[in-house]
Design a protein around this motif. Structure first.
Motif, PDB file in Angstrom:
ATOM      1  N   ARG A   3     -16.062  45.045  -8.498  1.00  0.00           N
ATOM      2  CA  ARG A   3     -15.677  43.975  -9.562  1.00  0.00           C
ATOM      3  C   ARG A   3     -17.231  43.737 -10.266  1.00  0.00           C
ATOM      4  NH1 ARG A   3     -12.478  39.142  -6.348  1.00  0.00           N
ATOM      5  NH2 ARG A   3     -10.709  40.538  -5.898  1.00  0.00           N
ATOM      6  N   ASN A  41     -23.280  42.442   0.920  1.00  0.00           N
ATOM      7  CA  ASN A  41     -22.361  41.363   1.507  1.00  0.00           C
ATOM      8  C   ASN A  41     -21.415  40.830   0.747  1.00  0.00           C
ATOM      9  OD1 ASN A  41     -23.795  41.933   3.928  1.00  0.00           O
ATOM     10  ND2 ASN A  41     -25.350  40.226   3.517  1.00  0.00           N
ATOM     11  N   SER A  42     -20.734  41.807  -0.369  1.00  0.00           N
ATOM     12  CA  SER A  42     -19.843  41.027  -1.570  1.00  0.00           C
ATOM     13  C   SER A  42     -18.971  42.416  -1.866  1.00  0.00           C
ATOM     14  CB  SER A  42     -20.819  40.399  -2.582  1.00  0.00           C
ATOM     15  OG  SER A  42     -19.896  40.049  -3.316  1.00  0.00           O
ATOM     16  N   ASN A  43     -17.899  41.726  -2.509  1.00  0.00           N
ATOM     17  CA  ASN A  43     -17.309  42.863  -3.145  1.00  0.00           C
ATOM     18  C   ASN A  43     -17.586  42.798  -4.648  1.00  0.00           C
ATOM     19  OD1 ASN A  43     -16.361  40.572  -3.961  1.00  0.00           O
ATOM     20  ND2 ASN A  43     -13.743  41.223  -3.590  1.00  0.00           N
TER      21      ASN A  43
END
Length: 200
Positions: free
Chosen positions: A1, A35-37
């Motif tokens: 994203r 640590n995230s999309n």
């Protein structure tokens, strides 16, 4: 994203500004650490305080993989310019920017030096500027007191043509004493850091 935050604090009060700033910093940190999309985070803002809060380099924090862009509008077109460094400077940083380099203007230098010394020692140094000056001795103390007279005389009023001559040697001499004031009060590292910064 790809996430775009478009001025998330433009109409909020100052308390919320710092909360939102902390959230944005955490989001950016998660992106950097994987640590995230989110693949890319884009933050747009007009607010300089918010900008400072989300871009401030905290000790031990990784701030790689970030870029700064300045968007300006001319006529009906927006111009996007990539900057080598953070283009948003505080007033304090802009004052230091005025006294860097070899092409120092004597009138500009007086005002910039006065405001830096007064702001730093009265607000951050925890002592009046006059007390900070007294830590020097001998010829340096005399020159430092002269520096105060010089900066005050040159920053608060206009010069008469018959009694003002711009001298680059005088400017350099006072800049040396300006540095010594920081050194004598244990703040040489601050002076060196601010003089080495580059603002595009």
């Amino acid at each position: 994203r790809i996430v775009v935050l478009d001025d998330p604090i433009s109409s909020l009060d100052s308390d919320v500004l710092f909360t939102v700033s902390a959230m944005v910093r955490k989001m950016a940190s998660d992106v950097r650490e994987g640590n995230s999309n989110i693949a890319q985070l884009i933050v747009l803002t007009h607010n300089t305080i918010f900008h400072h809060e989300i871009t401030f380099d905290k000790s031990g924090e990784k701030n790689g993989d970030r870029s700064f862009y300045l968007i300006t509008k001319r006529s009906d077109e927006s111009l996007i310019t990539k900057c080598n460094n953070n283009p948003v400077a505080s007033t304090y940083e802009q004052l230091w920017n005025q006294i860097r380099g070899d092409d120092l203007d004597s009138v500009t230098a007086r005002n910039a030096m006065r405001r830096i010394l007064e702001n730093f020692f009265n607000l951050y140094g925890g002592q009046p500027l006059e007390v900070a000056i007294e830590r020097l001795d001998g010829d340096e103390l005399t020159i430092a007191k002269s520096l105060l007279l010089w900066v005050h005389a040159g920053s608060h009023g206009a010069f008469e043509d018959y009694d003002y001559v711009s001298s680059s040697s005088t400017v350099e001499e006072y800049r040396n004493v300006f540095e010594r004031v920081f050194e004598a009060n244990g703040h040489l590292s601050h002076y060196q850091y601010m003089m080495s910064k580059s603002i595009d």
